[in-house]
Design a protein around this motif. Sequence first.
Motif, mmCIF file in Angstrom:
data_model
loop_
_atom_site.group_PDB
_atom_site.id
_atom_site.type_symbol
_atom_site.label_atom_id
_atom_site.label_comp_id
_atom_site.label_asym_id
_atom_site.label_seq_id
_atom_site.Cartn_x
_atom_site.Cartn_y
_atom_site.Cartn_z
ATOM 1 N N LYS A 151 0.811 -1.219 0.000
ATOM 2 C CA LYS A 151 0.000 0.000 0.000
ATOM 3 C C LYS A 151 0.845 1.270 0.000
ATOM 4 N N HIS A 152 2.003 1.224 0.651
ATOM 5 C CA HIS A 152 2.766 2.466 0.826
ATOM 6 C C HIS A 152 4.174 2.437 0.236
ATOM 7 N N GLY A 153 4.549 1.300 -0.358
ATOM 8 C CA GLY A 153 5.852 1.269 -1.026
ATOM 9 C C GLY A 153 7.057 1.123 -0.115
ATOM 10 N N LEU A 154 6.827 0.796 1.155
ATOM 11 C CA LEU A 154 7.959 0.493 2.044
ATOM 12 C C LEU A 154 8.599 -0.803 1.534
ATOM 13 N N LYS A 155 9.905 -0.879 1.531
ATOM 14 C CA LYS A 155 10.571 -2.121 1.097
ATOM 15 C C LYS A 155 10.790 -2.985 2.344
ATOM 16 N N VAL A 156 10.133 -4.125 2.352
ATOM 17 C CA VAL A 156 10.079 -4.921 3.588
ATOM 18 C C VAL A 156 10.638 -6.325 3.374
ATOM 19 N N THR A 157 11.495 -6.737 4.288
ATOM 20 C CA THR A 157 12.057 -8.087 4.268
ATOM 21 C C THR A 157 11.802 -8.728 5.625
ATOM 22 N N CYS A 158 11.152 -9.874 5.621
ATOM 23 C CA CYS A 158 10.904 -10.614 6.861
ATOM 24 C C CYS A 158 11.856 -11.808 6.904
ATOM 25 N N ILE A 159 12.541 -11.966 8.009
ATOM 26 C CA ILE A 159 13.463 -13.100 8.146
ATOM 27 C C ILE A 159 12.906 -14.044 9.201
ATOM 28 N N ARG A 160 12.481 -15.224 8.756
ATOM 29 C CA ARG A 160 12.000 -16.238 9.718
ATOM 30 C C ARG A 160 13.214 -16.903 10.325
ATOM 31 N N ILE A 161 13.666 -16.326 11.422
ATOM 32 C CA ILE A 161 14.922 -16.768 12.027
ATOM 33 C C ILE A 161 14.745 -18.140 12.676
ATOM 34 N N GLY A 162 15.712 -19.019 12.425
ATOM 35 C CA GLY A 162 15.721 -20.325 13.100
ATOM 36 C C GLY A 162 16.213 -20.095 14.517
ATOM 37 N N ASN A 163 17.497 -20.340 14.758
ATOM 38 C CA ASN A 163 18.073 -19.989 16.056
ATOM 39 C C ASN A 163 19.452 -19.391 15.821
ATOM 40 N N CYS A 164 19.568 -18.118 16.180
ATOM 41 C CA CYS A 164 20.806 -17.394 15.925
ATOM 42 C C CYS A 164 21.683 -17.447 17.166
ATOM 43 N N ASP A 165 22.798 -18.150 17.051
ATOM 44 C CA ASP A 165 23.698 -18.303 18.190
ATOM 45 C C ASP A 165 25.086 -18.630 17.645
ATOM 46 N N GLU A 166 26.049 -18.727 18.540
ATOM 47 C CA GLU A 166 27.414 -19.052 18.087
ATOM 48 C C GLU A 166 27.479 -20.466 17.533
ATOM 49 N N LYS A 167 26.683 -21.380 18.114
ATOM 50 C CA LYS A 167 26.675 -22.798 17.695
ATOM 51 C C LYS A 167 25.262 -23.330 17.797
ATOM 52 N N PRO A 168 24.920 -24.402 17.055
ATOM 53 C CA PRO A 168 23.606 -25.034 17.262
ATOM 54 C C PRO A 168 23.542 -25.646 18.659
ATOM 55 N N LEU A 169 22.419 -25.430 19.350
ATOM 56 C CA LEU A 169 22.341 -25.762 20.772
ATOM 57 C C LEU A 169 21.838 -27.169 21.073
ATOM 58 N N ASP A 170 21.230 -27.831 20.081
ATOM 59 C CA ASP A 170 20.692 -29.177 20.296
ATOM 60 C C ASP A 170 20.369 -29.789 18.932
ATOM 61 N N HIS A 171 19.733 -30.968 18.949
ATOM 62 C CA HIS A 171 19.451 -31.677 17.698
ATOM 63 C C HIS A 171 18.591 -30.834 16.753
ATOM 64 N N ARG A 172 17.549 -30.216 17.296
ATOM 65 C CA ARG A 172 16.652 -29.401 16.457
ATOM 66 C C ARG A 172 17.403 -28.251 15.792
ATOM 67 N N ARG A 173 18.285 -27.645 16.532
ATOM 68 C CA ARG A 173 18.999 -26.471 15.999
ATOM 69 C C ARG A 173 20.043 -26.863 14.947
ATOM 70 N N ILE A 174 20.362 -28.159 14.803
ATOM 71 C CA ILE A 174 21.247 -28.563 13.698
ATOM 72 C C ILE A 174 20.564 -28.258 12.368
#
Length: 265
Positions: A151-174
Motif C-alpha cells: 500500500k505504501h511502497g515500504l521495502k520490507v524483508t521478513c526473516i523467519r529466524i531459526g536460532n541465531c547463536d554461536e553454535k547449534p544448541l541441540d538436535h533441532r537447531r542442527i
Amino acid sequence: MSRILMTGASGGIGTRLRKLLPPIYPDLLLSDIRPPKDLAPNEQFKAADLSDLAQCEAICEGVDGIIHFGGYSVEGPWNDILQANIIGGYNLFEAAYRKGVKRVVFASSNHAVGFYPRHRRIDTDVTVRPDGRYGVSKVFGEAVGALYADKHGLKVTCIRIGNCDEKPLDHRRIAMWLMPEDLVQLCRIGLEHPDIHFEIFYGVSLNERAWWDNHRAYEFGYRPIGRSEDHVAHAMAEQAKLKPDPIGDHFQGGAFCSNEFDGDA
Ligand code: 15L
C-alpha cells in the motif's frame, strides 16, 4: 543507505549484531526499552517503548532503514505479546511510514510455521502454522509488513529466524541454526538490494539437514557460510541432557509446540 535503526538492541540477537553491524553501517542508532548494560561511549542509543506510537516515531526520525529485532522473543502471556509484538509491531511500521523510512527488515521467526512436521520441507509460500501466541504475533508482523509494502511502497524483508547463536544448541537447531554473520548478510540484502519489495526469507545457515527451502534468499544473493554439521558433536552432547519430548520432537517448532499442547498428536 546511511542511518540505520536497530530495535531490540539489548536482546540476544541485538547484542550480537551490535558488534557486527558498525563496520557496515557506521551511523547505527540502537533502541530498546532499556539500554544495553555494556553500552559503549561511541554507540548511539535512544530508549523507546514500542507500544507507544509517539516513541516509535521519535526513534524513526531521520532514519533510512530499520532492523526490527524489538519485542517479546519467546512464548509469553497474551498481554505481553499483544503490547510488545502486535501493537509494537504495528506501531513500528506505521512510524516508519510516517517518518519516510524506506526499508524495514523484520525479525520474524520459525515459530510462524512451527507446526509443520520435521519431515516436511517447506518454502516461504506455505500456509502459516504458528505454534503459539508468539508465532501468531510473528505472522501478524509479516502481514503488516506486506500491507505497508503493497500500500505504501515500504521495502520490507521478513526473516523467519531459526536460532541465531554461536553454535547449534541441540538436535533441532542442527536443522535451523543461523550463524550471526549469515544474519548480517540477510539484513544487508533487506536494507540494500534494489529489487526488494516484500520478501520472506528463512534465517538459516548452510545446514545440510535444514527443513527449509530458502531459494528466494539465494536468488537475492544470500551465500551463507555457517555449517551446523561442523558443530554436531556439541549439539548432540547438549541434546543428551534434554528429556524426550514426543510432540516437540515431531514438529519444527520443538518445545514451542508441546507447550500447552492438548491437541491430536
Ligand atoms: C525464536 O523465535 C526465539 O526468539 C529464540 O529465543 C529461540 O527460541 C528460537 O526461536 C528457536 O526456535 O530456537
